[in-house]
Design a protein around this motif. Sequence first.
Motif, PDB file in Angstrom:
ATOM      1  N   GLY A  40       0.836  -1.206   0.000  1.00 14.23           N
ATOM      2  CA  GLY A  40       0.000   0.000   0.000  1.00 14.23           C
ATOM      3  C   GLY A  40       0.868   1.251   0.000  1.00 14.23           C
ATOM      4  O   GLY A  40       1.934   1.262   0.602  1.00 14.23           O
ATOM      5  N   TRP A  41       0.384   2.292  -0.623  1.00 12.70           N
ATOM      6  CA  TRP A  41       1.187   3.503  -0.847  1.00 12.70           C
ATOM      7  C   TRP A  41       1.676   4.164   0.449  1.00 12.70           C
ATOM      8  O   TRP A  41       2.723   4.785   0.479  1.00 12.70           O
ATOM      9  CB  TRP A  41       0.372   4.522  -1.647  1.00 12.70           C
ATOM     10  N   ASP A  42       0.887   4.004   1.540  1.00 13.54           N
ATOM     11  CA  ASP A  42       1.241   4.692   2.786  1.00 13.54           C
ATOM     12  C   ASP A  42       1.668   3.726   3.883  1.00 13.54           C
ATOM     13  O   ASP A  42       1.697   4.093   5.054  1.00 13.54           O
ATOM     14  CB  ASP A  42       0.057   5.554   3.259  1.00 13.54           C
ATOM     15  N   TRP A  88       6.130   3.896  -0.584  1.00 17.83           N
ATOM     16  CA  TRP A  88       6.391   5.057  -1.432  1.00 17.83           C
ATOM     17  C   TRP A  88       6.283   6.388  -0.675  1.00 17.83           C
ATOM     18  O   TRP A  88       7.194   7.217  -0.712  1.00 17.83           O
ATOM     19  CB  TRP A  88       5.448   5.040  -2.640  1.00 17.83           C
TER      20      TRP A  88
END
Lengths: 454, 375
Positions: A371-373, A378
């Motif tokens: 997941g991005w967070d 990322w």
Amino acid sequence: MSTPKADAIERIVEAFEMASALPEDMDLESPEMKALIEMMPESRRNTFLAMAKDPDVRKMSAVFNRCLGIYWRKLLSAKDEGKKVVFVPFNFAPEIFHALDMIPVCVEVLTTMALTLEEGIEPYLDLSVERGLPDTMCSAQRAVIGLFETGLLEKPDLLVNGALGSCDPNSKAFEYMAEKFNIPVLYLDIPFYHDKRALDYYAKGYKNIVKAIQEMTGAKLDVDRLREVVENTNRASELFFEINELKRNVPNPVPNYYNMHHTGMKLTMVGTPDAVEYYQTALDVSKDRFKRGKSVLPEERIRLLFLYTGYYFDNSIYSWFQEEMGVSYVMDVLTAFDFNPLIDTSSVDSMLYGLAEEMLNLPMTRQLKGGWDMPDNWLSDMLYYARTYKADCGVFTGHTACKQAWGVYRLVADELKRQLGIPSLRLEGDGWDSRITPMSVIKDQFEEFFATLL
Amino acid sequence: MSALETLAEVSATRLNSFVSKWKSQGKKVVGYVCTYLPEEILYAADILPYRITGKGAADTSLADSYLTRVNCTFSRCCLELAFSGQYDFLDGATFVNGCDHIRRAFDNWRSHQKALPFMYILPVPHLLSPEALVWYKEEVVKFKEAIEGHFGTTVDPQKLKEAVSTYNESRKLLRRLYDLQAGTEPPLKGSEVITVLSAGTAMPKGEFNTLLRKLLEEAGTRKRVPDKKTRLLVAGSVLDDAEFIENVEGLGALVVTDALCFGTRSFWDLTDETGDAFDALVNRYFNHVPCPRMAGEYPRRMAFLKEQAARAHVDGAILEHIKFCDLHGTDNALLKRDLEKAGIATLELERQYGPLADAGRLRTRIQAFLERIRR
């Protein structure tokens, strides 16, 4: 397409050897040099000038080109010397192959090097699509597939892919190559998370791969040879950590073009003495520039963080930032190795585990698998790099094939703005295919964006 | 009302009568998107698994400001419906990292004000290896615990066994339906079969089974579809759109089988009912007919397609993929080569999902294909 050309690798070697043979004190304004530069195809000319205009960059480039020339030449004689060639993506570290006396070729780096071919890579990008591959697949692998189709690139003995879970196009491209051209293939799964359980799972998969490579190729892993390679890796890491320390300075003394070299080195030659030599040269050059107070021209106005990848089809952009725009290119995802571990060399097991840990922290594997967070993903990395390297702005180059990055770019950019007040620019283009957005248009967009910052 | 009519109504209505009835009993509904999610765990916890799709999205303007034009229209349509409140009746959503597009749809939904009270992603490995199976099992355990924790329920082993049995029953009934479709003069059109499949993902399986049994009885009395039509297999990206199949069939073809994740790939494999239900479930979902996301499994996918084509005596195959779906797009290029080699005429078709569907262009291409292969 007509295919009267010679072997692609032979021509790449020729280009690198020619570039590295040029004297360090060459005069780019001399009639001979001007004539030579004029003869080059545009993308090659731009890249050559990006590496040659600044004497400091030239010094680093000379080592880089010489080492890479030697590296590619080894590929030409591999068969005669009984060495196996293996193609890997950018997220499979090359060290294990150096230790096994095999030759690793990073497909994305090969595509970048193929940009030096006089015909460019566009005919090969197109041919891969004509023969069935979707045009939405990544140009970084499509060019190599197109070269296979023409027979201008010899098939490797083995494919090893480590992109499962971080990049669908990359892993599918390898499956396609394996099935279409009948090449043996091994896959390494990337876990969704970034914790001890995930690393253990990944390291187990990595060890299985190392075992399978030996069974398939007959290569034998020698502990002393592995240690030699890993010690070279650790030395290279120490050097690029020092370079990164220098990058934190305002103004940043590290030449913009170092980022391109760094990616190329890390993905192909790390683990070899040549990579150590390169990083030592780059560090010496950067230290010297720091002492002399030298940075971008006319002065450092903007510190730029590429939120993802850079551009590879025309490297003039990096010298343009450096020589004309006052833009310091501090970091991108493909140069983001701050979480690269120093590997414990006490046993084969510790070294393989360490190499797996290094790979789990490789660009994109680290940032795009979950997941991005999530932690160590990322967003957290971009916040870290923006803070650490004091970035003024972020730019997403918008490589067409990277659906997983496009899909959360806005969330990342919004958080950068919210948490650090850093604005971002979203561009659309392709890292390797100049036809998607030409460099002139990209530069215009950058100029407009920079104007809003100053 | 015939079983088919009831199922068609369920398929056409997002908040259908079965879901409303379920909710009126105070029970929960959780959305899911992928065939790697063991639905039986939800069902055993008395939670209705409801397959999230993008069907019915009128446009994708809300989703487009997060997902972009390089993200597939299926993921954008799903997100559009979520952002516009069409899935507000769900009590949660469980995604799988099926592909780059859908996992980013999840990220965006989870980060949006329209996020549901329970948002979960079940990470599935991309490799069929013993270590990956262990990882997957651990993840399914975590998923079960998350469900139990959030909804304050327990997944009773006996209820899980019953859920496995109910789901297997459903699969067996669907196989019977496909057997009928594989014969001469099949009882249903392909577009009707898609409707049945779609309904089956949006209602309780027990009641679906009752309707399926009724449908199979009714099938015996239905006017058969004449055998003169060109028999086709459809495979590729997610497809729950009866209109797409209707368009194909309107040109003189009959879709008699498929290799779709709404179709055979979701129900062909049964769960072993002899041992531990949880382990059997994990094994079944991990090893079922692989999606192109599973690396190195191309030969198995190819063999499955050939098997389906032979079983249903098809004249040709349509391999469709939604634009930007690299998993199916790449697989289709290889499948086309190998199916044609095996003597099965094949059309490769890039399409859009949902409101952007370019029916005219597709019709022309399908028509040309049918002219090439017509018996």
